[in-house]
Design an enzyme around this catalytic site. Structure first.
Site, PDB file in Angstrom:
ATOM      1  N   LYS A  80      29.564  -1.732  21.466  1.00 20.12           N
ATOM      2  CA  LYS A  80      30.103  -1.664  20.054  1.00 20.12           C
ATOM      3  C   LYS A  80      31.359  -1.254  20.239  1.00 20.12           C
ATOM      4  O   LYS A  80      31.975  -0.106  20.720  1.00 20.12           O
ATOM      5  CB  LYS A  80      29.219  -0.670  19.434  1.00 20.12           C
ATOM      6  CG  LYS A  80      29.820  -0.648  17.762  1.00 20.12           C
ATOM      7  CD  LYS A  80      30.926   0.346  17.684  1.00 20.12           C
ATOM      8  CE  LYS A  80      31.501   0.121  16.551  1.00 20.12           C
ATOM      9  NZ  LYS A  80      33.044   0.688  16.270  1.00 20.12           N
ATOM     10  N   GLU A 103      32.313  10.929  26.919  1.00 20.88           N
ATOM     11  CA  GLU A 103      33.758  11.093  27.716  1.00 20.88           C
ATOM     12  C   GLU A 103      34.788  11.322  26.530  1.00 20.88           C
ATOM     13  O   GLU A 103      35.035  10.413  25.871  1.00 20.88           O
ATOM     14  CB  GLU A 103      34.061  10.116  28.561  1.00 20.88           C
ATOM     15  CG  GLU A 103      35.108  10.191  29.520  1.00 20.88           C
ATOM     16  CD  GLU A 103      36.550   9.911  29.092  1.00 20.88           C
ATOM     17  OE1 GLU A 103      37.444  10.791  28.340  1.00 20.88           O
ATOM     18  OE2 GLU A 103      36.595   8.711  29.135  1.00 20.88           O
ATOM     19  N   GLY A 161      37.896  13.993  24.407  1.00 24.13           N
ATOM     20  CA  GLY A 161      39.308  14.267  24.545  1.00 24.13           C
ATOM     21  C   GLY A 161      39.602  15.209  25.640  1.00 24.13           C
ATOM     22  O   GLY A 161      38.810  15.691  26.465  1.00 24.13           O
ATOM     23  N   CYS A 187      42.804   9.841  27.017  1.00 28.05           N
ATOM     24  CA  CYS A 187      42.260  11.100  26.840  1.00 28.05           C
ATOM     25  C   CYS A 187      42.377  11.800  28.303  1.00 28.05           C
ATOM     26  O   CYS A 187      42.757  12.963  28.318  1.00 28.05           O
ATOM     27  CB  CYS A 187      40.612  10.779  26.695  1.00 28.05           C
ATOM     28  SG  CYS A 187      39.930   9.658  27.798  1.00 28.05           S
ATOM     29  N   GLU A 244      44.376  18.276  21.188  1.00 22.60           N
ATOM     30  CA  GLU A 244      44.864  17.123  21.911  1.00 22.60           C
ATOM     31  C   GLU A 244      46.087  16.137  21.490  1.00 22.60           C
ATOM     32  O   GLU A 244      46.000  16.098  20.179  1.00 22.60           O
ATOM     33  CB  GLU A 244      43.536  16.215  21.951  1.00 22.60           C
ATOM     34  CG  GLU A 244      43.950  14.907  23.016  1.00 22.60           C
ATOM     35  CD  GLU A 244      42.541  13.937  23.091  1.00 22.60           C
ATOM     36  OE1 GLU A 244      42.609  13.371  23.913  1.00 22.60           O
ATOM     37  OE2 GLU A 244      41.876  14.071  22.155  1.00 22.60           O
TER      38      GLU A 244
END
Length: 483
Positions: free
Chosen positions: A174, A249, A251, A283, A385
């Site tokens: 996706k 997996e 930020g 990231c 972040e």
């Protein structure tokens, strides 16, 4: 470009007959359309992958490896057209897009070779019940889901699909709703390479609709997700009741520590790539730089000189030398948030040395790369972040203090240190809270090494041979009756 979903080897429209528009963030023009998938499409894709699983799992590992190797070859052969599609939907410059395609091909080839390199375990067992030995075998899991974000849609697809297929699983992928086009083209190449119908499927649409349906589907056993920490928590919550194998997996806010003995020129070059590649939308990247007092001025001076060479603009057009092309921020909302974070950093004590404008572009969501010195510890540049080309640079005089400040973040993805002092290298490796530490090198995810974060950066590993165990069930077998 008009595209369809791939399910069971067929290119299909959505059950709802609705479409999503894919917009080029550099030109704000339509790049293509894809089906807007629904739970009905998810049901079909998962059921198709489930039916294909038994035959693919039974396929000889060498044959699976050969098919993956062929896919890697086709990806390499089609690097330029794939890069063009990627640039049209994501915005990154063509050169960066080709780099991403090359990284994808390398990763697929790595797992093609790994398919036949997985070994089991033999263990002599205590003789309390007579002579016996144990084995540990690895069995494929079943249907796996790969959910990828917009920033590196192809390399992050490869880190999920390649190990899953190598171990005999089937996959429903996706892609992000805004970057599905290149993923569909890669899936086409996997099919051309010989991946059987139903083994790799791609469903397109909004995450809130089909992402949730995929993660919560009872026949999905494994979910690999890359994205924001907020959405990662949501994915974990959906998968937990069904005890799915999930890796996240998420930020990052990677610290960089530049010591007094560092090669300043090399550190600056690496930090620039680590922060401004892909317009800073990664990231994994250099997001907070701590520089020793003795080299701070030299570092900042060279950094600013080099950063000023970047010219935001359309990724299909090369900048005139010595300027360097930088693509757009992927969404207007993302650019607006970056501007708010940048302003907050200045309001709380930071000095903006360069950047922050739109580069003179009338269209597109561009942001000139920025350098900010000494933003306050409580500023958004330091506590959140920052997903774009904005870099805070801070002084330190005490090494222990630099380690403490490096760890002063909820994230723990990557980190780096620039020094030739083995004691400091050892201390950074042991004490920085991160899933990976680079020494005198750029932040780069090697396919050969396990990669993943801690704390709010998620859990589980991708890359490396270690990732293969995330796509199998370990089963212990005891053999007795040997007397």
């Amino acid at each position: 470009m008009e595209a369809s979903m791939l399910i069971g080897g067929e290119w299909l429209t959505a059950a709802s007959n609705e479409e999503l528009e894919v917009v080029n963030p550099a030109t704000e023009q339509l790049a293509g359309t894809v089906p807007s998938g629904s739970p009905a499409d998810v049901e079909l894709a998962v059921a198709t992958a489930q039916r294909a699983f038994a035959d693919w799992a039974a396929t000889d590992a060498e044959r699976r490896g050969q098919i993956l190797a062929k896919a890697a070859e086709l990806i390499s052969d089609n690097a330029k057209p794939l890069a063009a599609v990627l640039t049209s939907e994501q915005g990154k410059p063509i050169a960066e897009a080709i780099g991403e395609v090359t990284h994808l091909a390398h990763g697929v080839h790595y797992y093609a070779e790994a398919a036949t390199k997985v070994t089991g375990t033999y263990q002599d067992l205590p003789s309390a019940f007579g002579p016996a030995y144990g084995q540990v075998i690895r069995r494929p899991m079943g249907v796996c889901v790969a959910i990828t974000p917009y920033n590196f849609p192809l390399t992050l697809l490869g880190t999920k699909v390649a190990p899953a297929l190598a171990m005999g699983n089937t996959v429903v992928a996706k892609p992000a709703a805004t970057t599905p086009l290149a993923t569909l083209e890669v899936a086409r190449l996997f099919s051309e390479a010989g991946v059987p119908d139903g083994v790799l499927n791609v469903v397109t649409g909004r995450g809130s609709v089909i992402g949730d349906a995929l993660v919560g589907h009872p026949d999905v056993r494994r979910v690999a997700f890359t994205g924001s920490t907020e959405v990662g928590r949501h994915v974990a919550g959906l998968g937990a009741p069904l005890l799915k194998r999930v890796t996240l997996e998420l930020g990052g806010s990677d610290p960089v520590i530049v010591c007094d003995d560092a090669d300043v020129a090399a550190a600056v070059k690496a930090v620039i790539i680590g922060r401004y590649w892909n317009a800073g939308q990664a990231c994994l990247g250099c997001k907070r730089v701590f520089v020793h007092d003795s080299v701070f001025d030299a570092f900042v001076s060279e950094l600013v000189d080099r950063v000023k060479r970047y010219e935001p603009g359309d990724g299909t057009v090369k900048a005139e030398k010595p300027r360097l092309r930088m693509g757009p921020i992927h969404t207007k909302a993302g650019r607006d948030e970056l501007l708010d974070q940048l302003q907050d950093g200045v309001d709380k004590g930071g000095e903006l040395l360069c950047g922050g404008g739109d580069g003179g572009n009338d269209t597109g969501w561009f942001l000139e790369p920025a350098v900010v010195t000494e933003p306050g510890a409580g500023s958004r540049l330091m506590t959140e972040e920052v997903f774009g080309p904005v870099l805070p640079v801070l002084r330190f005089s005490d090494f222990d203090d630099a380690i403490t400040r490096a760890n002063d973040t909820p994230y723990g993805l990557g980190s780096s240190i620039w020094t030739h002092d083995v004691r400091k290298i050892h201390a950074a490796s042991q004490r920085i809270d991160a899933g990976m530490t680079w020494v005198n090198q750029i932040h780069y995810g090697y396919d050969e090494l396990p990669f993943g974060g801690i704390k709010d950066s998620g859990y589980g590993k991708e890359h490396g041979l270690e990732a293969l165990d995330s796509y199998v069930e370990l089963k212990s077998v005891v053999v007795g009756g040997l007397a």
